[in-house]
Design an enzyme around this catalytic site. Structure first.
Site, PDB file in Angstrom:
ATOM      1  N   GLY A 186       0.894  -1.285  -0.049  1.00 42.64           N
ATOM      2  CA  GLY A 186       0.008  -0.221   0.091  1.00 42.64           C
ATOM      3  C   GLY A 186       0.842   1.389   0.060  1.00 42.64           C
ATOM      4  N   CYS A 187       0.383   2.252   0.375  1.00 41.17           N
ATOM      5  CA  CYS A 187       0.942   3.701   0.621  1.00 41.17           C
ATOM      6  C   CYS A 187       2.228   3.271   1.356  1.00 41.17           C
ATOM      7  CB  CYS A 187       0.115   4.580   1.252  1.00 41.17           C
ATOM      8  SG  CYS A 187       0.964   6.160   1.565  1.00 41.17           S
TER       9      CYS A 187
END
Length: 224
Positions: A50-51
């Site tokens: 993810g981020c």
């Protein structure tokens, strides 16, 4: 993760994440039964989950980690930058490069943290409010030993029914690491009160501290 210049996108992400952060509390997982052999000198691991702001922040608080840098890995394109990766044009994933001391923390223990609190390994091409292949869950192995340990741990967690859904984390060869732009380095440390960090990423660090107090350090890796 929202583009830094797009406030409306940030507000949309914050709205979405209220329903998407179901695993902020983390989960304590069994230690790997197969792990890398102790080695002299520093070692490197590359993960995507993810981020990269939150994954970086988690590993910066793991004992034995010396440096964490954000960047892009896993694509076939011979370049990577934030705009192109965010558009899904390069095949890369937002990733972190973790330099660590194997005498203090093993590769398997890093995987334990990765699966426990850094991301949800059952989500396909998304984490929290972010979606797209650039936010996929992936382990980029640099050696046959890393591949063996990663695949064995996924098999171990699957056999133990550690998660209610199938683990979708990719185990794929490391092709290269493109360093992210300066504004994406140390983002959690430099922006602790940003709403995105407070809602999506700070809970991961708190989960690390609560679930693995023996692994947690209050300072930030590499003295940053």
């Amino acid at each position: 993760m929202p583009r830094l210049s797009l406030i409306p996108a940030l507000l949309l992400a914050l709205t979405a994440c209220s329903a998407a952060s179901a695993r902020d509390e983390g989960v304590r997982l069994p230690a790997p039964t197969v792990d890398a052999a102790p080695a002299a000198g520093d070692a490197t691991a590359v993960f995507a989950g993810g981020c990269f702001w939150g994954v970086e922040g988690v590993f910066q608080h793991v004992r034995g980690v010396k440096s964490v840098r954000t960047g892009y890995s896993g694509g076939d394109a011979a370049h990577a930058n934030y705009d192109d990766v965010s558009d899904g044009d390069t095949g890369h994933a937002e990733s972190v490069k973790v330099d660590y001391d194997p005498a203090q923390v093993s590769y398997g223990q890093l995987l334990q943290v990765f699966f426990s609190v850094a991301q949800d390994p059952t989500l396909l091409n998304r984490q929290g409010p972010d979606s797209g292949t650039q936010y996929r869950s992936a382990i980029f192995y640099a050696t046959p030993e890393q591949k063996k340990v990663a695949e064995a741990y996924i098999a171990q967690l699957t056999a133990a029914h550690a998660f209610s859904s199938k683990i979708v984390t990719e185990v794929t060869p490391f092709k290269g690491f493109y360093l992210a732009e300066d504004e994406h380095q140390d983002y959690m440390r430099l922006n602790p009160d940003a709403m995105y960090i407070a809602i999506n990423d700070r809970p991961k660090v708190l989960a690390l501290q609560r679930i693995y107090p023996e692994r947690y350090v209050a300072g930030w890796a590499n003295g940053r």
